[in-house]
Design a protein around this motif. Sequence first.
Motif, PDB file in Angstrom:
ATOM      1  N   TRP A   1       0.896  -1.095  -0.016  1.00 53.82           N
ATOM      2  CA  TRP A   1      -0.165  -0.047   0.099  1.00 53.82           C
ATOM      3  C   TRP A   1       0.721   1.272   0.069  1.00 53.82           C
ATOM      4  CZ3 TRP A   1      -5.156   0.483  -1.472  1.00 53.82           C
ATOM      5  CH2 TRP A   1      -5.540  -1.033  -1.375  1.00 53.82           C
ATOM      6  N   LEU A   2       2.006   1.123   0.533  1.00 50.69           N
ATOM      7  CA  LEU A   2       2.898   2.262   0.796  1.00 50.69           C
ATOM      8  C   LEU A   2       3.593   2.389  -0.863  1.00 50.69           C
ATOM      9  CD1 LEU A   2       4.859   4.521   2.280  1.00 50.69           C
ATOM     10  CD2 LEU A   2       6.020   2.566   2.763  1.00 50.69           C
ATOM     11  N   LEU A   3       4.264   1.117  -1.334  1.00 51.02           N
ATOM     12  CA  LEU A   3       5.013   1.239  -2.370  1.00 51.02           C
ATOM     13  C   LEU A   3       4.366   1.271  -3.738  1.00 51.02           C
ATOM     14  CD1 LEU A   3       7.115  -2.135  -1.765  1.00 51.02           C
ATOM     15  CD2 LEU A   3       7.768   0.243  -1.487  1.00 51.02           C
ATOM     16  N   ARG A   4       3.051   1.461  -3.826  1.00 53.06           N
ATOM     17  CA  ARG A   4       2.396   1.520  -4.983  1.00 53.06           C
ATOM     18  C   ARG A   4       2.343   3.065  -5.306  1.00 53.06           C
ATOM     19  NH1 ARG A   4      -2.974   3.755  -3.011  1.00 53.06           N
ATOM     20  NH2 ARG A   4      -4.291   3.059  -4.654  1.00 53.06           N
ATOM     21  N   ARG A   5       2.481   4.066  -4.462  1.00 46.48           N
ATOM     22  CA  ARG A   5       2.860   5.284  -4.766  1.00 46.48           C
ATOM     23  C   ARG A   5       3.984   5.610  -5.870  1.00 46.48           C
ATOM     24  NH1 ARG A   5       1.641   7.324   0.731  1.00 46.48           N
ATOM     25  NH2 ARG A   5       2.894   9.116   0.294  1.00 46.48           N
ATOM     26  N   TYR A   6       4.956   4.538  -5.494  1.00 43.57           N
ATOM     27  CA  TYR A   6       6.315   4.897  -6.262  1.00 43.57           C
ATOM     28  C   TYR A   6       6.573   4.055  -7.269  1.00 43.57           C
ATOM     29  CZ  TYR A   6       6.701   7.286  -1.600  1.00 43.57           C
ATOM     30  OH  TYR A   6       6.387   8.145  -0.679  1.00 43.57           O
ATOM     31  N   LEU A   7       5.897   2.965  -7.579  1.00 45.62           N
ATOM     32  CA  LEU A   7       6.064   1.794  -8.498  1.00 45.62           C
ATOM     33  C   LEU A   7       5.006   2.246  -9.589  1.00 45.62           C
ATOM     34  CD1 LEU A   7       7.059  -1.239  -6.256  1.00 45.62           C
ATOM     35  CD2 LEU A   7       8.393  -0.163  -8.097  1.00 45.62           C
ATOM     36  N   PRO A   8       5.470   1.906 -10.860  1.00 45.98           N
ATOM     37  CA  PRO A   8       4.324   2.122 -11.826  1.00 45.98           C
ATOM     38  C   PRO A   8       3.219   1.115 -11.905  1.00 45.98           C
ATOM     39  CG  PRO A   8       6.293   1.009 -12.594  1.00 45.98           C
ATOM     40  CD  PRO A   8       6.881   1.495 -11.229  1.00 45.98           C
ATOM     41  N   PRO A   9       1.847   1.479 -12.323  1.00 42.56           N
ATOM     42  CA  PRO A   9       0.942   0.487 -12.534  1.00 42.56           C
ATOM     43  C   PRO A   9       1.045  -0.464 -13.092  1.00 42.56           C
ATOM     44  CG  PRO A   9       0.379   2.578 -13.134  1.00 42.56           C
ATOM     45  CD  PRO A   9       1.711   2.928 -12.880  1.00 42.56           C
ATOM     46  N   GLY A  10       0.805  -1.734 -12.518  1.00 37.03           N
ATOM     47  CA  GLY A  10       1.221  -2.872 -13.319  1.00 37.03           C
ATOM     48  C   GLY A  10       2.609  -3.762 -13.059  1.00 37.03           C
ATOM     49  N   ALA A  11       3.094  -2.821 -12.021  1.00 40.61           N
ATOM     50  CA  ALA A  11       4.556  -3.403 -11.536  1.00 40.61           C
ATOM     51  C   ALA A  11       4.366  -4.841 -10.796  1.00 40.61           C
ATOM     52  CB  ALA A  11       5.039  -2.466 -10.287  1.00 40.61           C
ATOM     53  N   THR A  12       5.239  -5.605 -11.126  1.00 40.64           N
ATOM     54  CA  THR A  12       5.363  -7.011 -10.625  1.00 40.64           C
ATOM     55  C   THR A  12       5.698  -7.015  -9.186  1.00 40.64           C
ATOM     56  OG1 THR A  12       7.415  -7.623 -11.506  1.00 40.64           O
ATOM     57  CG2 THR A  12       5.535  -7.969 -12.890  1.00 40.64           C
ATOM     58  N   MET A  13       4.969  -7.891  -8.390  1.00 34.29           N
ATOM     59  CA  MET A  13       5.350  -8.263  -7.127  1.00 34.29           C
ATOM     60  C   MET A  13       5.898  -9.519  -7.094  1.00 34.29           C
ATOM     61  SD  MET A  13       5.995  -7.474  -3.930  1.00 34.29           S
ATOM     62  CE  MET A  13       5.188  -5.761  -3.574  1.00 34.29           C
ATOM     63  N   GLY A  14       6.858 -10.023  -6.936  1.00 36.35           N
ATOM     64  CA  GLY A  14       7.231 -11.366  -6.934  1.00 36.35           C
ATOM     65  C   GLY A  14       7.472 -12.086  -5.438  1.00 36.35           C
ATOM     66  N   ILE A  15       6.787 -13.238  -5.243  1.00 35.47           N
ATOM     67  CA  ILE A  15       6.937 -13.628  -4.088  1.00 35.47           C
ATOM     68  C   ILE A  15       7.536 -15.398  -4.080  1.00 35.47           C
ATOM     69  CG2 ILE A  15       5.312 -14.812  -2.186  1.00 35.47           C
ATOM     70  CD1 ILE A  15       4.827 -12.042  -1.672  1.00 35.47           C
ATOM     71  N   ASN A  16       8.483 -15.599  -3.386  1.00 34.46           N
ATOM     72  CA  ASN A  16       8.861 -17.088  -3.565  1.00 34.46           C
ATOM     73  C   ASN A  16       7.913 -17.974  -2.721  1.00 34.46           C
ATOM     74  OD1 ASN A  16      11.727 -16.875  -4.728  1.00 34.46           O
ATOM     75  ND2 ASN A  16      11.553 -15.048  -3.212  1.00 34.46           N
ATOM     76  N   ILE A  17       7.381 -18.974  -3.494  1.00 33.97           N
ATOM     77  CA  ILE A  17       6.511 -19.819  -2.973  1.00 33.97           C
ATOM     78  C   ILE A  17       7.216 -21.226  -2.639  1.00 33.97           C
ATOM     79  CG2 ILE A  17       4.274 -21.111  -3.239  1.00 33.97           C
ATOM     80  CD1 ILE A  17       3.911 -18.219  -2.711  1.00 33.97           C
ATOM     81  N   ALA A  18       7.213 -21.763  -1.496  1.00 39.84           N
ATOM     82  CA  ALA A  18       7.723 -23.110  -1.371  1.00 39.84           C
ATOM     83  C   ALA A  18       6.959 -24.220  -1.635  1.00 39.84           C
ATOM     84  CB  ALA A  18       8.169 -23.177   0.121  1.00 39.84           C
ATOM     85  N   PRO A  19       7.484 -25.284  -2.123  1.00 42.70           N
ATOM     86  CA  PRO A  19       6.755 -26.596  -2.823  1.00 42.70           C
ATOM     87  C   PRO A  19       5.630 -26.961  -1.810  1.00 42.70           C
ATOM     88  CG  PRO A  19       9.072 -26.948  -2.843  1.00 42.70           C
ATOM     89  CD  PRO A  19       9.033 -25.613  -2.536  1.00 42.70           C
ATOM     90  N   ALA A  20       6.206 -27.095  -0.624  1.00 51.33           N
ATOM     91  CA  ALA A  20       5.176 -27.625   0.487  1.00 51.33           C
ATOM     92  C   ALA A  20       3.747 -26.630   0.761  1.00 51.33           C
ATOM     93  CB  ALA A  20       5.838 -27.389   1.883  1.00 51.33           C
ATOM     94  N   HIS A  21       4.100 -25.535   0.318  1.00 52.73           N
ATOM     95  CA  HIS A  21       2.898 -24.503   0.660  1.00 52.73           C
ATOM     96  C   HIS A  21       1.928 -24.787  -0.650  1.00 52.73           C
ATOM     97  CE1 HIS A  21       1.419 -20.179   1.718  1.00 52.73           C
ATOM     98  NE2 HIS A  21       0.491 -21.194   2.207  1.00 52.73           N
ATOM     99  N   LEU A  22       2.628 -24.821  -1.889  1.00 50.01           N
ATOM    100  CA  LEU A  22       1.582 -25.170  -3.054  1.00 50.01           C
ATOM    101  C   LEU A  22       0.644 -26.412  -2.794  1.00 50.01           C
ATOM    102  CD1 LEU A  22       1.889 -23.446  -5.545  1.00 50.01           C
ATOM    103  CD2 LEU A  22       3.269 -25.258  -6.610  1.00 50.01           C
TER     104      LEU A  22
END
Length: 278
Positions: A102-123
């Motif tokens: 919510w804070l970063l959206r003011r500084y990153l362009p619209p459509g900016a990617t937000m990458g998250i690492n997902i562990a196999p066990a979570h999937l």
Amino acid sequence: TLLAGLLLAMLAASGCWLFFLLRYRPGKEISQAIKRNEFYVVYQPLIEARTGRVCGVEALLRWTHPVTGPIPPDAFISYAESQNMIVPLTRHLFALVARDAWLLRRYLPPGATMGINIAPAHLTDNGFRQDVTEWLAAMPQDHFACVFEITERTMVSEQNAAEIFDWLHARQITIAIDDFGTGHSNLIYLEKFCFDYLKIDRGFVQSIGRETITSPVLDAVLNLARKLQLKTVAEGVETGEQAAWLLKRGVTHFQGYLFSRPLPPNELICYLQTRQAA
Ligand code: C2E
Ligand code: CA
Ligand code: CA
Ligand code: CA
């Protein structure tokens, strides 16, 4: 004063005991650390190769233990996995990322990617879809394009991967295959599953310029990615020479110290502002 001294001594002693106890109650350390807010998230910019613009970030978890200090993520992630704590930890990461977003959206362009690492066990966890649904509801979703980064080993063990990927795609979440080239690197997976990004491991990237002949495997992978119309992210780009080589071979995105280290939100904002001004 005697009473105060005694009290202090008792507190110090109980602190030691607490630490002692935690050490011998594996897994509890992670949940305690979540409760005590010892985890935080740093964000590494993703650069569009063609324009040099920041087009997103990857969220990376950090843990500063009050006694031992910073613990390397590779160590605590595999520890959390071994203690069956990776699901609650990732849930916590989701909450931290949603707050920062919510804070970063003011500084990153619209459509900016937000990458998250997902562990196999979570999937494969029963609660995965609910966790994701809740996270999306908490995110400024119209601003960010969420990307789940999944390593190759996930595809090997997960027969339902295709179904899960469809479910994620239906929710506008794209998928990156992480650390490509370090695992089984079965090229079949690239065709079988609908990936959106291929992240080339930094081991490959760092051989550019060092060895007289650059990896023919890397060349082949980049050619294939182009044919499959996958976006490619080169990880661990540290020199201009590497960036130039990769750009010439059609890599679409860069990530690495040449551009920026992973930064806490306030430093990332400074970085984005200085880059924009430059
Ligand atoms: P990763 O997903 O491959 O993340 C990229 C790693 O490369 C990060 O290490 C980043 O700091 C480092 N890096 C980026 N650019 C450069 C560069 O130019 N040179 C060098 N030498 N290194 C660079 P980090 O943050 O230490 O994370 C290590 C690994 O721990 C990650 O590898 C990821 O597999 C895991 N990890 C980190 N955060 C999370 C998380 O929230 N969840 C899960 N499941 N895993 C995480
Ligand atoms: Ca990653
Ligand atoms: Ca990686
Ligand atoms: Ca890695």
